[in-house]
Design a protein around this motif. Structure first.
Motif, PDB file in Angstrom:
ATOM      1  N   TYR A  37       0.825  -1.204   0.000  1.00  0.00           N
ATOM      2  CA  TYR A  37       0.000   0.000   0.000  1.00  0.00           C
ATOM      3  C   TYR A  37       0.861   1.257   0.000  1.00  0.00           C
ATOM      4  O   TYR A  37       1.998   1.252   0.500  1.00  0.00           O
ATOM      5  N   ALA A  38       0.294   2.326  -0.537  1.00  0.00           N
ATOM      6  CA  ALA A  38       0.888   3.658  -0.425  1.00  0.00           C
ATOM      7  C   ALA A  38      -0.129   4.552   0.268  1.00  0.00           C
ATOM      8  O   ALA A  38      -1.212   4.817  -0.269  1.00  0.00           O
ATOM      9  N   LEU A  39       0.194   4.985   1.488  1.00  0.00           N
ATOM     10  CA  LEU A  39      -0.671   5.913   2.210  1.00  0.00           C
ATOM     11  C   LEU A  39      -0.456   7.309   1.648  1.00  0.00           C
ATOM     12  O   LEU A  39       0.678   7.802   1.606  1.00  0.00           O
ATOM     13  N   VAL A  40      -1.525   7.962   1.207  1.00  0.00           N
ATOM     14  CA  VAL A  40      -1.429   9.279   0.573  1.00  0.00           C
ATOM     15  C   VAL A  40      -2.351  10.244   1.298  1.00  0.00           C
ATOM     16  O   VAL A  40      -3.547   9.979   1.447  1.00  0.00           O
ATOM     17  N   GLY A  41      -1.794  11.359   1.752  1.00  0.00           N
ATOM     18  CA  GLY A  41      -2.582  12.391   2.404  1.00  0.00           C
ATOM     19  C   GLY A  41      -2.925  13.506   1.435  1.00  0.00           C
ATOM     20  O   GLY A  41      -2.617  13.435   0.231  1.00  0.00           O
ATOM     21  N   PRO A  42      -3.538  14.581   1.919  1.00  0.00           N
ATOM     22  CA  PRO A  42      -3.894  15.719   1.061  1.00  0.00           C
ATOM     23  C   PRO A  42      -2.689  16.351   0.366  1.00  0.00           C
ATOM     24  O   PRO A  42      -2.845  16.965  -0.694  1.00  0.00           O
ATOM     25  N   SER A  43      -1.492  16.196   0.929  1.00  0.00           N
ATOM     26  CA  SER A  43      -0.298  16.756   0.291  1.00  0.00           C
ATOM     27  C   SER A  43       0.100  16.002  -0.963  1.00  0.00           C
ATOM     28  O   SER A  43       0.933  16.478  -1.742  1.00  0.00           O
ATOM     29  N   GLY A  44      -0.476  14.815  -1.170  1.00  0.00           N
ATOM     30  CA  GLY A  44      -0.277  14.080  -2.408  1.00  0.00           C
ATOM     31  C   GLY A  44       1.094  13.442  -2.521  1.00  0.00           C
ATOM     32  O   GLY A  44       1.774  13.184  -1.532  1.00  0.00           O
ATOM     33  N   GLY A  45       1.494  13.175  -3.760  1.00  0.00           N
ATOM     34  CA  GLY A  45       2.764  12.521  -4.041  1.00  0.00           C
ATOM     35  C   GLY A  45       2.574  11.346  -4.976  1.00  0.00           C
ATOM     36  O   GLY A  45       1.458  10.876  -5.199  1.00  0.00           O
ATOM     37  N   ASP A  46       3.653  10.889  -5.544  1.00  0.00           N
ATOM     38  CA  ASP A  46       3.609   9.796  -6.517  1.00  0.00           C
ATOM     39  C   ASP A  46       3.512   8.450  -5.812  1.00  0.00           C
ATOM     40  O   ASP A  46       4.209   8.191  -4.822  1.00  0.00           O
ATOM     41  N   VAL A  47       2.673   7.580  -6.357  1.00  0.00           N
ATOM     42  CA  VAL A  47       2.517   6.227  -5.837  1.00  0.00           C
ATOM     43  C   VAL A  47       3.394   5.290  -6.660  1.00  0.00           C
ATOM     44  O   VAL A  47       3.233   5.195  -7.884  1.00  0.00           O
TER      45      VAL A  47
END
Length: 445
Positions: free
Chosen positions: A145-155
């Motif tokens: 899994y990749a946990l992604v918050g509102p700041s985003g980022g590449d998975v």
């Protein structure tokens, strides 16, 4: 991420100061907005407090601590000696505890093959809303899994994106342990869950943070509001908080407050706990004395309910687990260890679950497990040695002392006032919609 501020309990006003200023407009305005902020911000402040206290070593007997973006596995299934400050902790699973900061990009979690062993990774956002990964969502298959918050980022390729609505999140994971002999395997699998991401500072000793008895409450709330994206419909509320000096567009400074503002905000912190506790738990369903609320997992803009839920302990999504609670017997009288009780399940009326069920007793005042001579703190469908009736029925015996009929079906209860919680993990639809009803807690004279 947050730093404690040297503001102590002496900053709260005494009763004489409150009475003397009860009609002063500046004081009352600060108190009014401050109390609204106290209720609104209760989960935010409680979470940031715990984030500090669980990423630092704040007590000698602290069960776990880990840097941000790492987690710690509790040393064993919880007992009265190892439950720490957890409220309403279960005695069915190993716990995994961790704090995550996604503001610099995704954090990766690799989960091994779990097979048919129940587990859940429950992430609580900064508003106290739960979000789950685990048996229910992936069938026990190994998943990255990749946990992604509102700041985003590449998975990264090969990872399943898992979005969280706030960059700060708390993980309280649970991995089933069937019996004491199964605990080593439960631990092995728990430790096999791996986290990849920029870790915070190493755990070091620090003073425990307690913002609930000083104006540190508004310092933490101010810091928390700055981390959060504005919510639709809350623009006017945030404007009031800004005007009071602790909103997201301000830098709260207790020393810069006027005497009236300081008195009003201190008054709000002083009475805030009483206001929240008066809200109390209001079930949406009460049957056979078992209380359940379908609203607590997502209170929406009912900020008082949200605060009350956090004050009593955090919850899961209903599809993951539900916790019907009982405080009275079949005669409507409060449960007490001075009496004996029985719960009778007909053969065709066992709790309908996709995983497992259990019943746990807690001290009414502390909501914690209590010692008993058998060392058994929950009883349910996995309890070794349960004795069923010839017709397949099951009787659970509840008493503070060893029962004459033996310990096979015994759930020890505290000597004084107590309450019961039945946990249904992966509850069936009939448990969620109220068609299934738990049996009464029958007093046995």
């Amino acid at each position: 991420m947050t730093a404690a501020v040297a503001v102590n309990g002496a900053d709260l006003p005494d009763e004489a100061a409150i009475r003397a200023a009860a009609l002063e407009p500046e004081v009352m305005q600060a108190q009014s907005v401050g109390l609204l902020g106290y209720v609104y911000g209760y989960p935010i402040v409680d979470m940031l407090k715990q984030m500090h206290n669980e990423t630092h070593r704040v007590r000698v007997d602290q069960p776990v601590a880990a840097p941000v973006n790492r987690f710690a596995v509790y040393p064993g299934v919880l007992t009265p000696k190892t439950q720490g400050q957890l409220r309403g902790a279960n005695s069915d699973t190993l716990y995994i505890n961790g704090w995550f900061d996604l503001s610099k990009g995704p954090v990766l979690i690799d989960v091994p093959e779990m097979g048919d062993r129940y587990y859940t990774l429950a992430f609580m956002d900064l508003y106290s809303k739960p979000h789950h990964l685990g048996t229910r969502t992936n069938g026990g298959k190994a998943t990255r899994y990749a946990l992604v918050g509102p700041s985003g980022g590449d998975v990264p390729e090969g990872h399943v994106r898992f979005d969280l609505p706030t960059d700060i999140a708390w993980l309280l994971g649970r991995v089933l342990v069937v019996d004491p002999a199964d605990e080593p395997e439960g631990k092995r699998l728990s430790h096999a869950i791996k986290v990849t991401g920029e870790a915070g500072p190493d755990v070091c000793e620090a003073a425990a943070m307690n913002p609930f008895d000083s104006l540190l409450y508004f310092t933490l709330l101010n810091q928390g509001l700055k981390l959060l994206r504005r919510q639709p419909g809350e623009e006017a509320l945030m404007a009031q908080f800004n005007a009071a000096g602790f909103g997201p567009d301000c830098d709260f400074d207790a020393e810069a407050l006027t005497p009236g503002q300081r008195l009003g905000l201190g008054w709000a912190v002083k009475i805030g706990p009483q206001v929240i506790s008066q809200r109390g738990f209001r079930p949406t369903q009460t049957t056979n004395g078992w209380m359940l609320s379908s609203a607590i997992a997502d209170p929406g803009m009912d900020y008082l309910l949200r605060a009350e839920v956090v004050r009593g302990g955090y919850v899961n999504e209903p599809e993951e687990s539900i916790y019907p609670a009982a405080i009275t017997d079949d005669r409507g009288e409060m449960l007490t260890g001075e009496r004996c009780y029985r719960i009778h399940f007909d053969a065709d009326a066992m709790p309908p679950v996709g995983a497992f069920w259990s019943i746990t007793s807690y001290d009414m005042k502390t909501a914690q497990l209590t010692e008993n001579p058998l060392g058994r703190y929950a009883i349910g469908d996995r309890t070794p040695g349960l004795v069923y009736g010839a017709d397949g029925s099951l009787d659970i015996v509840l008493s503070a002392k060893l029962p004459a009929e033996g310990t096979s079906n015994w759930l020890a209860i505290p000597p004084g006032a107590f309450h019961l919680v039945t946990r249904l993990y992966l509850p069936a639809p009939e448990a969620l919609d109220g068609r299934y009803v738990l049996p009464v807690v029958e007093r046995v004279d």
